[in-house]
Design a protein around this motif. Structure first.
Motif, PDB file in Angstrom:
ATOM      1  N   PRO A   1       0.751  -1.305   0.036  1.00  0.00           N
ATOM      2  CA  PRO A   1       0.171  -0.322   0.003  1.00  0.00           C
ATOM      3  C   PRO A   1       0.780   1.112  -0.007  1.00  0.00           C
ATOM      4  CG  PRO A   1      -0.719  -1.500   0.971  1.00  0.00           C
ATOM      5  CD  PRO A   1       0.622  -2.192   1.032  1.00  0.00           C
ATOM      6  N   VAL A   2       2.262   1.238   0.655  1.00  0.00           N
ATOM      7  CA  VAL A   2       2.895   2.093   0.686  1.00  0.00           C
ATOM      8  C   VAL A   2       3.143   3.052  -0.866  1.00  0.00           C
ATOM      9  CG1 VAL A   2       5.370   3.514   1.598  1.00  0.00           C
ATOM     10  CG2 VAL A   2       3.686   1.908   3.483  1.00  0.00           C
ATOM     11  N   MET A   3       3.522   1.752  -1.271  1.00  0.00           N
ATOM     12  CA  MET A   3       4.516   1.751  -2.556  1.00  0.00           C
ATOM     13  C   MET A   3       3.281   2.815  -3.984  1.00  0.00           C
ATOM     14  SD  MET A   3       7.689   2.935  -3.316  1.00  0.00           S
ATOM     15  CE  MET A   3       7.310   2.600  -4.660  1.00  0.00           C
ATOM     16  N   SER A   4       1.973   2.123  -3.606  1.00  0.00           N
ATOM     17  CA  SER A   4       0.903   2.276  -4.345  1.00  0.00           C
ATOM     18  C   SER A   4       0.703   3.595  -3.836  1.00  0.00           C
ATOM     19  CB  SER A   4      -0.086   1.498  -4.107  1.00  0.00           C
ATOM     20  OG  SER A   4      -0.569   0.085  -4.224  1.00  0.00           O
ATOM     21  N   ALA A   5       0.997   4.491  -2.641  1.00  0.00           N
ATOM     22  CA  ALA A   5      -0.169   5.491  -2.429  1.00  0.00           C
ATOM     23  C   ALA A   5       1.066   6.680  -2.820  1.00  0.00           C
ATOM     24  CB  ALA A   5       0.326   5.509  -1.247  1.00  0.00           C
ATOM     25  N   VAL A   6       2.689   5.663  -2.735  1.00  0.00           N
ATOM     26  CA  VAL A   6       3.602   6.997  -3.658  1.00  0.00           C
ATOM     27  C   VAL A   6       3.542   7.166  -5.107  1.00  0.00           C
ATOM     28  CG1 VAL A   6       6.499   7.147  -4.029  1.00  0.00           C
ATOM     29  CG2 VAL A   6       4.772   6.294  -1.422  1.00  0.00           C
ATOM     30  N   ALA A   7       3.257   5.597  -5.975  1.00  0.00           N
ATOM     31  CA  ALA A   7       3.053   6.149  -7.183  1.00  0.00           C
ATOM     32  C   ALA A   7       1.700   6.612  -8.272  1.00  0.00           C
ATOM     33  CB  ALA A   7       2.774   4.149  -7.164  1.00  0.00           C
ATOM     34  N   HIS A   8       0.584   6.734  -7.046  1.00  0.00           N
ATOM     35  CA  HIS A   8      -0.960   7.351  -7.642  1.00  0.00           C
ATOM     36  C   HIS A   8       0.444   8.901  -7.578  1.00  0.00           C
ATOM     37  CE1 HIS A   8      -4.202   5.595  -8.611  1.00  0.00           C
ATOM     38  NE2 HIS A   8      -2.905   4.322  -7.457  1.00  0.00           N
ATOM     39  N   THR A   9       0.767   9.400  -6.936  1.00  0.00           N
ATOM     40  CA  THR A   9       1.723  10.573  -6.506  1.00  0.00           C
ATOM     41  C   THR A   9       2.442  11.044  -7.268  1.00  0.00           C
ATOM     42  OG1 THR A   9       3.400  10.434  -5.616  1.00  0.00           O
ATOM     43  CG2 THR A   9       1.055  11.553  -4.237  1.00  0.00           C
ATOM     44  N   LEU A  10       2.706  10.065  -8.824  1.00  0.00           N
ATOM     45  CA  LEU A  10       4.289  10.616  -9.216  1.00  0.00           C
ATOM     46  C   LEU A  10       3.359  10.825 -11.150  1.00  0.00           C
ATOM     47  CD1 LEU A  10       7.023   8.244  -9.100  1.00  0.00           C
ATOM     48  CD2 LEU A  10       6.921  10.520  -8.007  1.00  0.00           C
ATOM     49  N   ASN A  11       3.958  11.831 -11.539  1.00  0.00           N
ATOM     50  CA  ASN A  11       3.224  11.768 -13.209  1.00  0.00           C
ATOM     51  C   ASN A  11       4.288  10.827 -13.612  1.00  0.00           C
ATOM     52  OD1 ASN A  11       4.838  14.020 -13.475  1.00  0.00           O
ATOM     53  ND2 ASN A  11       3.324  15.584 -13.365  1.00  0.00           N
ATOM     54  N   ASP A  12       3.121  11.063 -14.959  1.00  0.00           N
ATOM     55  CA  ASP A  12       5.099  10.496 -15.811  1.00  0.00           C
ATOM     56  C   ASP A  12       6.006  10.338 -16.442  1.00  0.00           C
ATOM     57  OD1 ASP A  12       2.432   8.602 -16.615  1.00  0.00           O
ATOM     58  OD2 ASP A  12       1.778   9.187 -18.344  1.00  0.00           O
ATOM     59  N   GLU A  13       5.731  12.366 -16.243  1.00  0.00           N
ATOM     60  CA  GLU A  13       7.085  13.114 -15.696  1.00  0.00           C
ATOM     61  C   GLU A  13       8.352  12.097 -15.621  1.00  0.00           C
ATOM     62  OE1 GLU A  13       8.592  14.408 -18.667  1.00  0.00           O
ATOM     63  OE2 GLU A  13      10.025  15.819 -18.302  1.00  0.00           O
ATOM     64  N   GLN A  14       7.504  12.239 -13.919  1.00  0.00           N
ATOM     65  CA  GLN A  14       7.857  12.660 -12.717  1.00  0.00           C
ATOM     66  C   GLN A  14       8.614  11.116 -12.311  1.00  0.00           C
ATOM     67  OE1 GLN A  14       5.077  14.227 -10.513  1.00  0.00           O
ATOM     68  NE2 GLN A  14       6.091  15.952 -10.628  1.00  0.00           N
ATOM     69  N   ALA A  15       8.026  10.161 -12.903  1.00  0.00           N
ATOM     70  CA  ALA A  15       8.322   8.414 -12.633  1.00  0.00           C
ATOM     71  C   ALA A  15       9.647   8.220 -13.741  1.00  0.00           C
ATOM     72  CB  ALA A  15       7.262   8.245 -13.052  1.00  0.00           C
ATOM     73  N   LYS A  16       9.494   9.047 -15.368  1.00  0.00           N
ATOM     74  CA  LYS A  16      10.220   8.768 -15.676  1.00  0.00           C
ATOM     75  C   LYS A  16      12.398   8.836 -15.312  1.00  0.00           C
ATOM     76  CE  LYS A  16      11.783   8.973 -20.972  1.00  0.00           C
ATOM     77  NZ  LYS A  16      11.202   9.903 -21.557  1.00  0.00           N
ATOM     78  N   ALA A  17      11.546  10.371 -14.826  1.00  0.00           N
ATOM     79  CA  ALA A  17      13.236  11.056 -14.798  1.00  0.00           C
ATOM     80  C   ALA A  17      14.033  10.585 -13.270  1.00  0.00           C
ATOM     81  CB  ALA A  17      12.417  12.290 -14.112  1.00  0.00           C
ATOM     82  N   VAL A  18      12.981   9.887 -12.205  1.00  0.00           N
ATOM     83  CA  VAL A  18      13.629   8.970 -10.914  1.00  0.00           C
ATOM     84  C   VAL A  18      14.073   7.953 -11.427  1.00  0.00           C
ATOM     85  CG1 VAL A  18      11.336   7.511 -10.322  1.00  0.00           C
ATOM     86  CG2 VAL A  18      12.966   8.562  -8.736  1.00  0.00           C
ATOM     87  N   ALA A  19      12.834   6.838 -12.891  1.00  0.00           N
ATOM     88  CA  ALA A  19      14.085   5.855 -13.367  1.00  0.00           C
ATOM     89  C   ALA A  19      15.472   5.495 -14.212  1.00  0.00           C
ATOM     90  CB  ALA A  19      12.731   4.508 -14.054  1.00  0.00           C
ATOM     91  N   VAL A  20      14.975   6.949 -15.530  1.00  0.00           N
ATOM     92  CA  VAL A  20      16.563   7.067 -15.486  1.00  0.00           C
ATOM     93  C   VAL A  20      17.732   7.940 -15.360  1.00  0.00           C
ATOM     94  CG1 VAL A  20      17.424   8.555 -16.741  1.00  0.00           C
ATOM     95  CG2 VAL A  20      15.403   7.971 -17.137  1.00  0.00           C
ATOM     96  N   TYR A  21      17.316   8.204 -13.400  1.00  0.00           N
ATOM     97  CA  TYR A  21      18.082   8.284 -12.226  1.00  0.00           C
ATOM     98  C   TYR A  21      18.347   6.907 -12.123  1.00  0.00           C
ATOM     99  CZ  TYR A  21      19.915   9.607  -7.558  1.00  0.00           C
ATOM    100  OH  TYR A  21      20.994   9.346  -6.717  1.00  0.00           O
ATOM    101  N   LEU A  22      18.004   6.332 -11.266  1.00  0.00           N
ATOM    102  CA  LEU A  22      18.230   5.218 -10.497  1.00  0.00           C
ATOM    103  C   LEU A  22      18.732   4.430 -11.412  1.00  0.00           C
ATOM    104  CD1 LEU A  22      14.395   4.429  -8.540  1.00  0.00           C
ATOM    105  CD2 LEU A  22      16.817   5.399  -7.719  1.00  0.00           C
ATOM    106  N   GLN A  23      18.536   4.008 -13.078  1.00  0.00           N
ATOM    107  CA  GLN A  23      19.456   2.989 -13.365  1.00  0.00           C
ATOM    108  C   GLN A  23      20.902   3.732 -13.717  1.00  0.00           C
ATOM    109  OE1 GLN A  23      18.521   1.437 -17.166  1.00  0.00           O
ATOM    110  NE2 GLN A  23      19.172   3.041 -18.179  1.00  0.00           N
ATOM    111  N   SER A  24      20.890   4.627 -13.930  1.00  0.00           N
ATOM    112  CA  SER A  24      22.053   4.992 -14.066  1.00  0.00           C
ATOM    113  C   SER A  24      23.678   4.912 -12.061  1.00  0.00           C
ATOM    114  CB  SER A  24      22.580   6.815 -14.104  1.00  0.00           C
ATOM    115  OG  SER A  24      22.410   7.289 -13.280  1.00  0.00           O
ATOM    116  N   LYS A  25      22.293   5.037 -11.204  1.00  0.00           N
ATOM    117  CA  LYS A  25      23.326   4.747  -9.958  1.00  0.00           C
ATOM    118  C   LYS A  25      23.739   3.519  -9.772  1.00  0.00           C
ATOM    119  CE  LYS A  25      22.416   6.597  -6.109  1.00  0.00           C
ATOM    120  NZ  LYS A  25      23.719   7.221  -5.597  1.00  0.00           N
TER     121      LYS A  25
END
Ligand code: HEC
Ligand code: HEC
Length: 198
Positions: free
Chosen positions: A174-198
């Motif tokens: 439930p915690v991650m569902s709540a977090v995921a709901h608040t991210l729009n597509d652009e924000q989700a993409k940004a965080v995924a691009v950042y994490l992949q490169s970590k």
């Protein structure tokens, strides 16, 4: 073709004897590496990396697949049958094996997106009440206990997971569902691009 048939065609079968041998390194090499890569260093964005993942999270997910708690199609098609064959000793041994494989970074992406993703990861989205991802996933996205490592993970896999948390098919967190709901597509993409490169 069902996955089990595909594996069998490639000469790979998770026999009960192998699945319950308690020999994680051998099971990983003979079965898991077919999708997750050698040592869990998956090179295909379809399959998550398992190298350096926390042992507690790996165990929890294998249990989740067995109990069908992760209901997304990809979990059902690829992991439910696999997890059903593994006994507790095999699960423990596999978790121990993968958690000791060295971490690997993925490719870097667009610089502006990466910066934006890092900001979301480290500070959250205060105006929307989203806590920093780092508070649970660790300052370096290295994970801790049942909070998974995200660093180095394929961005396509991360985005897909954010989507299935959002649409409720991965409904056991439930915690991650709540977090995921608040991210729009652009924000989700940004965080995924950042994490992949970590
Ligand atoms: C035929 C391909 C295939 C094989 C073989 C396979 N997996 Fe998977 N695995 C997947 C896919 C696809 C996913 C992502 C499922 C999803 O989207 O929920 C996955 C997800 C996982 C996850 C969750 C990772 C995460 O970050 O949440 C774990 C843990 C896992 N597999 C462990 C194993 C182990 C251990 C083996 C060997 C016994 C194995 N897998 C064999 C395809 C495979
Ligand atoms: C309050 C704690 C918490 C916060 C804050 C949090 N997460 Fe998570 N996250 C979790 C937990 C717990 C899981 C594992 C859920 C499970 O057991 O299936 C998870 C799982 C994930 C996964 C799936 C990983 C995988 O290997 O399948 C992704 C992707 C993810 N989080 C991204 C994020 C992002 C991006 C943020 C910040 C915007 C964030 N999380 C913030 C607790 C948190």
């Amino acid at each position: 073709m069902p996955v089990i048939a595909l594996l069998a065609a490639a000469g790979l079968t998770l026999t009960p004897a192998l699945a319950q041998s308690g020999d994680g390194a051998r099971i990983a090499m003979q079965i898991c590496s077919g999708c997750h890569g050698v040592g869990g260093r998956s090179e295909s964005p379809m399959f998550p990396k398992l190298n350096a993942q926390t042992p507690e999270y790996i165990e929890a997910q294998l249990k989740g697949f067995r109990e069908h708690a992760r209901g997304e199609n990809t979990a059902r098609d690829y992991m439910w049958g696999m997890a059903a064959l593994l006994d507790a000793a095999a699960v423990k041994s596999l978790a121990d094996y993968f958690s000791h494989q060295p971490a690997t970074r993925g490719a870097t992406g667009d610089a502006a997106l990466t910066t934006k993703g890092q900001e979301i990861f480290e500070r959250g989205l205060p105006d929307k009440g989203v806590p920093a991802c780092a508070t649970c996933h660790g300052a370096e996205a290295q994970g801790a206990g049942t909070f998974p490592r995200l660093a180095g993970q394929h961005k396509e896999y991360l985005l897909h997971q954010i989507e299935v948390f959002k649409n409720g098919t991965r409904g056991n967190a439930p915690v991650m569902s709540a977090v995921a709901h608040t991210l729009n597509d652009e924000q989700a993409k940004a965080v995924a691009v950042y994490l992949q490169s970590k």
